[in-house]
Each structure stands twice: as structure tokens, then as C-alpha cells.
Design an enzyme around this catalytic site. Structure first.
Site, PDB file in Angstrom:
ATOM      1  N   GLU A   1      16.200   5.082 -14.787  1.00 25.57           N
ATOM      2  CA  GLU A   1      15.159   6.343 -14.602  1.00 25.57           C
ATOM      3  C   GLU A   1      15.958   7.346 -13.839  1.00 25.57           C
ATOM      4  OE1 GLU A   1      10.781   5.561 -13.630  1.00 25.57           O
ATOM      5  OE2 GLU A   1      11.494   6.555 -11.764  1.00 25.57           O
TER       6      GLU A   1
ATOM      7  N   HIS B   1      -2.699   0.722  -1.338  1.00 26.12           N
ATOM      8  CA  HIS B   1      -1.385   0.341  -0.857  1.00 26.12           C
ATOM      9  C   HIS B   1      -1.536  -0.271   0.473  1.00 26.12           C
ATOM     10  CE1 HIS B   1       2.567   1.368   0.569  1.00 26.12           C
ATOM     11  NE2 HIS B   1       2.904   1.730  -0.838  1.00 26.12           N
TER      12      HIS B   1
ATOM     13  N   HIS C   1      -0.456   7.096  -2.422  1.00 26.01           N
ATOM     14  CA  HIS C   1       0.586   6.599  -1.266  1.00 26.01           C
ATOM     15  C   HIS C   1       1.714   7.470  -1.059  1.00 26.01           C
ATOM     16  CE1 HIS C   1       4.033   5.957  -3.575  1.00 26.01           C
ATOM     17  NE2 HIS C   1       3.250   5.745  -4.829  1.00 26.01           N
TER      18      HIS C   1
ATOM     19  N   GLU D   1      12.147  11.212  -1.833  1.00 27.60           N
ATOM     20  CA  GLU D   1      12.786  10.687  -3.159  1.00 27.60           C
ATOM     21  C   GLU D   1      13.499  11.705  -3.928  1.00 27.60           C
ATOM     22  OE1 GLU D   1       9.526  10.544  -2.174  1.00 27.60           O
ATOM     23  OE2 GLU D   1       9.048   8.488  -2.249  1.00 27.60           O
TER      24      GLU D   1
ATOM     25  N   ASP E   1      14.256   6.238  -7.306  1.00 28.86           N
ATOM     26  CA  ASP E   1      14.441   7.383  -6.473  1.00 28.86           C
ATOM     27  C   ASP E   1      13.973   6.924  -4.911  1.00 28.86           C
ATOM     28  OD1 ASP E   1      11.967   7.182  -6.464  1.00 28.86           O
ATOM     29  OD2 ASP E   1      11.501   9.218  -7.503  1.00 28.86           O
TER      30      ASP E   1
ATOM     31  N   ARG F   1       4.355   9.697   0.387  1.00 21.27           N
ATOM     32  CA  ARG F   1       4.553  10.205   1.940  1.00 21.27           C
ATOM     33  C   ARG F   1       4.109  11.725   2.243  1.00 21.27           C
ATOM     34  NH1 ARG F   1       8.439   7.221   5.452  1.00 21.27           N
ATOM     35  NH2 ARG F   1       8.247   5.502   4.119  1.00 21.27           N
TER      36      ARG F   1
HETATM   37  C1  UD1 Z   1       7.910   3.390  -1.086  1.00 17.39           C
HETATM   38  C2  UD1 Z   1       8.930   4.437  -1.645  1.00 17.39           C
HETATM   39  C3  UD1 Z   1       8.460   5.500  -2.505  1.00 17.39           C
HETATM   40  C4  UD1 Z   1       7.542   4.735  -3.682  1.00 17.39           C
HETATM   41  C5  UD1 Z   1       6.708   3.500  -2.846  1.00 17.39           C
HETATM   42  C6  UD1 Z   1       5.929   2.805  -4.302  1.00 17.39           C
HETATM   43  C7  UD1 Z   1      10.826   5.071  -0.188  1.00 17.39           C
HETATM   44  C8  UD1 Z   1      11.136   6.242   0.845  1.00 17.39           C
HETATM   45  N1  UD1 Z   1       9.512   5.214  -0.717  1.00 17.39           N
HETATM   46  O1  UD1 Z   1       6.971   4.228  -0.305  1.00 17.39           O
HETATM   47  O2  UD1 Z   1       9.269   6.139  -3.286  1.00 17.39           O
HETATM   48  O3  UD1 Z   1       6.666   5.432  -4.336  1.00 17.39           O
HETATM   49  O4  UD1 Z   1       7.129   2.879  -2.095  1.00 17.39           O
HETATM   50  O5  UD1 Z   1       4.594   2.069  -3.695  1.00 17.39           O
HETATM   51  O6  UD1 Z   1      11.551   4.267  -0.732  1.00 17.39           O
HETATM   52  N2  UD1 Z   1       3.668  -2.305   3.287  1.00 17.39           N
HETATM   53  C9  UD1 Z   1       3.384  -3.753   3.482  1.00 17.39           C
HETATM   54  N3  UD1 Z   1       3.574  -4.500   2.566  1.00 17.39           N
HETATM   55  C10 UD1 Z   1       4.207  -4.400   1.237  1.00 17.39           C
HETATM   56  C11 UD1 Z   1       4.636  -3.062   1.168  1.00 17.39           C
HETATM   57  C12 UD1 Z   1       4.337  -1.941   2.147  1.00 17.39           C
HETATM   58  O7  UD1 Z   1       2.980  -4.034   4.470  1.00 17.39           O
HETATM   59  O8  UD1 Z   1       4.269  -4.946   0.304  1.00 17.39           O
HETATM   60  C13 UD1 Z   1       3.636  -1.191   4.517  1.00 17.39           C
HETATM   61  C14 UD1 Z   1       4.370  -1.614   5.636  1.00 17.39           C
HETATM   62  O9  UD1 Z   1       3.875  -1.299   6.868  1.00 17.39           O
HETATM   63  C15 UD1 Z   1       5.563  -0.548   5.315  1.00 17.39           C
HETATM   64  C16 UD1 Z   1       4.549   0.820   4.604  1.00 17.39           C
HETATM   65  O10 UD1 Z   1       3.673   0.018   4.036  1.00 17.39           O
HETATM   66  O11 UD1 Z   1       6.268  -0.113   6.578  1.00 17.39           O
HETATM   67  C17 UD1 Z   1       5.316   1.801   4.017  1.00 17.39           C
HETATM   68  O12 UD1 Z   1       6.427   1.280   3.082  1.00 17.39           O
HETATM   69  P1  UD1 Z   1       7.566   2.091   2.464  1.00 17.39           P
HETATM   70  O13 UD1 Z   1       8.146   1.227   1.521  1.00 17.39           O
HETATM   71  O14 UD1 Z   1       8.622   2.507   3.708  1.00 17.39           O
HETATM   72  O15 UD1 Z   1       7.034   3.314   2.146  1.00 17.39           O
HETATM   73  P2  UD1 Z   1       5.843   3.560   0.865  1.00 17.39           P
HETATM   74  O16 UD1 Z   1       4.970   4.673   1.007  1.00 17.39           O
HETATM   75  O17 UD1 Z   1       5.575   2.041   0.136  1.00 17.39           O
HETATM   76  N1  UDP Z   2       0.204  -0.891  -9.338  1.00 19.25           N
HETATM   77  C1  UDP Z   2      -0.078  -2.350  -9.319  1.00 19.25           C
HETATM   78  N2  UDP Z   2      -1.180  -2.498  -8.423  1.00 19.25           N
HETATM   79  C2  UDP Z   2      -1.817  -1.607  -7.663  1.00 19.25           C
HETATM   80  C3  UDP Z   2      -1.284  -0.107  -7.834  1.00 19.25           C
HETATM   81  C4  UDP Z   2      -0.400  -0.019  -8.780  1.00 19.25           C
HETATM   82  O1  UDP Z   2       0.690  -3.201  -9.905  1.00 19.25           O
HETATM   83  O2  UDP Z   2      -2.868  -1.968  -6.961  1.00 19.25           O
HETATM   84  C5  UDP Z   2       1.561  -0.790 -10.334  1.00 19.25           C
HETATM   85  C6  UDP Z   2       1.235   0.538 -11.332  1.00 19.25           C
HETATM   86  O3  UDP Z   2       0.811   0.074 -12.489  1.00 19.25           O
HETATM   87  C7  UDP Z   2       2.610   1.040 -11.521  1.00 19.25           C
HETATM   88  C8  UDP Z   2       3.409   0.805 -10.153  1.00 19.25           C
HETATM   89  O4  UDP Z   2       2.429  -0.247  -9.600  1.00 19.25           O
HETATM   90  O5  UDP Z   2       3.249   0.225 -12.402  1.00 19.25           O
HETATM   91  C9  UDP Z   2       3.309   2.189  -9.362  1.00 19.25           C
HETATM   92  O6  UDP Z   2       3.612   1.932  -8.092  1.00 19.25           O
HETATM   93  P1  UDP Z   2       3.350   2.941  -6.922  1.00 19.25           P
HETATM   94  O7  UDP Z   2       2.211   3.845  -7.252  1.00 19.25           O
HETATM   95  O8  UDP Z   2       3.153   1.996  -5.595  1.00 19.25           O
HETATM   96  O9  UDP Z   2       4.717   3.703  -6.851  1.00 19.25           O
HETATM   97  P2  UDP Z   2       5.325   4.854  -7.576  1.00 19.25           P
HETATM   98  O10 UDP Z   2       5.383   4.516  -9.057  1.00 19.25           O
HETATM   99  O11 UDP Z   2       4.670   6.159  -7.209  1.00 19.25           O
HETATM  100  O12 UDP Z   2       6.753   4.950  -7.216  1.00 19.25           O
END
Ligand code: UD1
Ligand code: UDP
Length: 367
Positions: free
Chosen positions: A120, A240, A206, A134, A98, A208
Site C-alpha cells: 500500500e 473504535h 477514529h 500517517e 502508514d 487522530r
Molecule cells: C491507529 C493508526 C491509524 C489507523 C488506526 C486504525 C497510528 C499513529 N495510527 O490509530 O493510522 O488508521 O490505528 O484503527 O499508527 N485501543 C484499545 N484496543 C485496541 C485498539 C486501540 O484499547 O484494540 C485504544 C487504546 O487506548 C489506544 C487507543 O485506542 O491507546 C489508540 O490506539 P492507536 O493505535 O494509538 O491509535 P488509533 O487511533 O487506533
Molecule cells: N472494521 C472492522 N470492524 C469495525 C470497523 C472497521 O472490522 O468495527 C474494518 C473495516 O472493514 C476495514 C478496517 O477495519 O477493513 C478499517 O480499519 P480502521 O477504520 O480502524 O482503519 P483505517 O483503514 O482508517 O486505517
């Protein structure tokens, strides 16, 4: 016979953890030509996973920006995928779950007339605001997809209720497949030495819709709990990379003596530390699937979940994000042995580790 080209697209950490086992399974089969494209919606958190599974993408759209907006991501992914689809002309494109990456890729495929398979599929809260965006993303992907790989019977039923009749399969969740690559016997980590007999609480947050006030309420509750039980519990909170989460966590929890705020754990450390924890406090989707496998109770800091199977099995508990509720639930799980025992049965409502194999078998048959 020509090989069937399957394009696998993902962009965030959880998609990578759940799609890499499937990529490896598809690659084992000579009938498929497997091409991986990543969007780079996440960067460091994605690269950690690619490295572990030794998956090398042919395309990397590298779209991530600090504090990125949904609109910009959507544009960058659809434009990037326009090019990738022109180059590859896949028989099928597989997306996961999602995320914005999955949604925008599915839309690009639809607009260009390419078939989509959804891994999924069928998770629902039926509330477009929780989780946001999502729930919208996954409902929209279901409208577009030709093949739906539902992890559970409940997810399959959701799709049936929406009128999906064909190609709706129950396969389990590939999250459980990933544990086969990551979980180690005799695992050790210096962090576990720091415990000195205290119980380890793994924390992640994490979502949103939890940004701003809900997250702050959860952090205040956690701080009260940690201060009250300083000699009994120790929390590990891998942050995160989202800057907003880091700022709030550092400000509210930074002074607390019995919490360690760290960089994101690589997935091997994350899964093994989860297996060593006493319980988990999280709003993560993937962790709601993994922790029950290890028999670790999960307090879910959300109002709703698209993973009701764990709640029904009594191993996940929805506790919302109000400070008093979160605090009371943390306290109860620590103090009430009966409650802890009830929640710590090892169950695996999300699969038996064969989801990738099942999906690959179906695709061999259907394509
Ligand atoms: C995204 C997904 C969410 C998922 C989550 C898993 C969407 C809308 N959201 O949310 O469904 O649960 O990932 O973690 O698709 N950032 C970094 N380095 C990284 C990753 C993120 O710096 O490796 C920072 C950046 O500033 C980025 C911000 O985190 O802009 C948010 O990342 P984003 O993918 O937009 O949203 P998530 O909250 O991670
Ligand atoms: N995870 C990881 N390192 C971390 C936190 C989470 O490898 O520091 C793994 C966790 O075990 C799971 C996945 O990341 O497999 C979940 O990711 P996240 O919580 O970012 O996203 P969501 O599942 O909510 O979309």
C-alpha cells in the site's frame, strides 16, 4: 536452494486485515520462509483479525497502552524490532501503509541495514497534518523502502514524482483480497432484523485529526439527521476502542433511539453488514476502499483523502467535518434518489482481489 526469509510486521486492525491475505499467499510458496511479528499497537482489534485468518505470530511486542502516545509507541516498536531483526536476519521485511508500527519498523530496518518492502505504497495527500501522523509515516517509509507495492496507478505516479524509479509496482490493494475470506452469501445478523424496513447507515470514526471538535461536530450532525428521520433510518456505529471516541459518542449519540453503539465488529460482520447497508459515513481509510466494491456510497468525514480514485469515480464524497455540511450531505443522500443512484455504482478502483498473488509473484522473481 535456501528459502528466502520474509518478515511480515503489522500491529493495527487495518494492517492485519490487509496483510493476512498476503501472509497466507506467501506461506503457500515453498521458496519463502515467512515469519510474522505483530507489535500489538492494537490489542483486541488486532486479535480478532488474527483469529479469523488463523495467523499465528512468532513475535508479539504487545506494546499497547491506554491512550498511548506516538513517542512511546515509536520507542517501543523500534526497540522491539531491534531484537526481532537480530533474531531473524530477514532477506526482506514487509510493512503496510502508514501506521506508527509500519514507520517505526521501517526505521529500525533502515538503521540496521535490512531491506524493506512497502505494501500500500504511494498514497498521498501532500499535507503532513492530514492525516496526522500517517502522511509523514508513509512518505518516510517510501524513502526507506526498496520495493513499493502501489495499489493504483495514481499511487505509482506519486512515487515516480518523488524520484522512485525502480521496483515500483501496481498490484491493487490487498483490502479487496480480504473480502474473499469474509463476505458470505446468505449472511444474517440479528442487527439486520432490528431495521424494520428502515435504511441502515454504517458509521465509523477514529482519525487522530478528528479527535476533539471535528468529531463532536460530526456527531451533532448525525444526531440531528437521525432524529429527523427516526422512522426511515437506523445507524450502526461500532466504536473504535479509543476511550476518547467512546466518551464523545456515548455523550452525544447515546440517547438517540435509532442508533446502535456497539463494540468493534469482527471483520466478517463488518464487511457483511457494510454490504447490507444503505450508505456509509466514515473517516476510515480501509472502508473507502471496501464500500465502493459493494456499491455503497461513502460520505467521508475528512477534508482530504489519499484515495482520490473513489472520489473521481463519484462513489466517495468528501464532506469535511463541519456540522452543517455533514448534516446537509446526510440529508441529500437520503432524500435525493438521483444523487444516491449516482453514488451507488459498484466499482473497484482499489483492485480485483489478486494483489497478494501479484506481490508474491514479484517477490519470487526479485528475491
Ligand atoms: C491507529 C493508526 C491509524 C489507523 C488506526 C486504525 C497510528 C499513529 N495510527 O490509530 O493510522 O488508521 O490505528 O484503527 O499508527 N485501543 C484499545 N484496543 C485496541 C485498539 C486501540 O484499547 O484494540 C485504544 C487504546 O487506548 C489506544 C487507543 O485506542 O491507546 C489508540 O490506539 P492507536 O493505535 O494509538 O491509535 P488509533 O487511533 O487506533
Ligand atoms: N472494521 C472492522 N470492524 C469495525 C470497523 C472497521 O472490522 O468495527 C474494518 C473495516 O472493514 C476495514 C478496517 O477495519 O477493513 C478499517 O480499519 P480502521 O477504520 O480502524 O482503519 P483505517 O483503514 O482508517 O486505517
Amino acid at each position: 536452494m535456501s528459502r528466502k526469509k520474509i518478515l511480515v510486521v503489522f500491529g493495527t486492525r487495518p494492517e492485519a486485515i490487509k496483510m493476512c491475505p498476503l501472509v497466507l499467499e506467501l506461506k503457500k510458496r515453498s521458496v519463502f520462509d515467512v515469519v510474522v511479528a505483530v507489535t500489538g499497537q492494537h490489542r483486541e482489534m488486532l486479535d480478532q483479525v488474527l483469529e479469523l485468518f488463523e495467523v499465528c505470530p512468532k513475535y508479539d511486542l504487545n506494546i499497547m497502552k491506554t491512550n498511548q502516545s506516538l513517542i512511546r509507541m515509536m520507542t517501543a516498536v523500534t526497540e522491539g524490532m531491534d531484537h526481532v531483526l537480530d533474531q531473524e536476519r530477514p532477506e526482506l521485511t514487509l510493512v503496510h501503509g502508514d501506521t506508527l508500527t509500519a514507520y517505526a519498523t521501517a526505521v529500525a530496518c533502515f538503521m540496521k541495514g535490512y531491506a524493506v518492502g512497502h505494501v500500500e505504497a504511494g498514497l498521498r495527500t501532500h499535507n503532513l497534518n492530514e492525516p496526522f501522523p500517517e502522511e509523514f509515516n508513509r512518505q518516510s517509509i517510501s524513502v526507506i523502502a526498496k520495493y513499493h507495492f502501489a495499489p493504483t496507478k495514481g499511487a505509482q505516479q506519486n512515487l515516480f514524482r518523488e524520484g522512485k524509479k525502480e521496483h515500483v509496482y501496481i498490484t491493487g490493494n490487498t483490502a479487496i483480497d480480504a473480502l474473499r475470506y469474509t463476505v458470505k452469501e446468505n449472511y444474517s445478523n440479528p442487527c439486520l432484523q432490528e431495521l424494520n424496513g428502515r435504511k441502515l447507515i454504517l458509521v465509523t470514526l477514529h482519525r487522530r485529526e478528528n479527535w476533539q471538535d471535528p468529531m463532536r461536530h460530526v456527531f451533532h450532525a448525525l444526531r440531528r439527521f437521525l432524529e429527523e428521520y427516526e422512522d426511515q433510518v437506523f445507524a450502526l456505529f461500532p466504536l473504535h476502542r479509543n476511550p476518547m471516541i467512546r466518551e464523545n459518542a456515548m455523550r452525544i449519540l447515546g440517547e438517540c433511539k435509532n442508533i446502535r453503539l456497539t463494540e468493534p465488529l469482527d471483520v466478517v460482520n463488518c464487511h457483511n453488514i457494510m454490504a447490507e447497508s444503505y450508505f456509509v459515513l466514515t473517516d476510515s481509510g480501509g472502508i473507502q476502499e471496501e464500500a465502493p466494491y459493494f456499491g455503497k456510497p461513502v460520505l467521508v468525514a475528512r477534508n482530504v483523502t489519499e484515495r482520490p480514485e473513489g472520489v473521481e469515480a463519484g462513489v466517495l464524497k468528501l464532506i469535511g467535518t463541519e456540522e452543517e455540511e455533514v448534516y446537509a450531505n446526510l440529508k441529500e443522500l437520503l432524500e435525493n434518489e438521483e444523487c444516491y443512484q449516482r453514488m451507488s455504482r459498484a466499482v473497484s478502483p482499489y483492485g480485483d482481489g489478486t494483489a497478494s498473488r501479484q506481490i508474491a509473484d514479484i517477490l519470487e522473481r526479485e528475491l
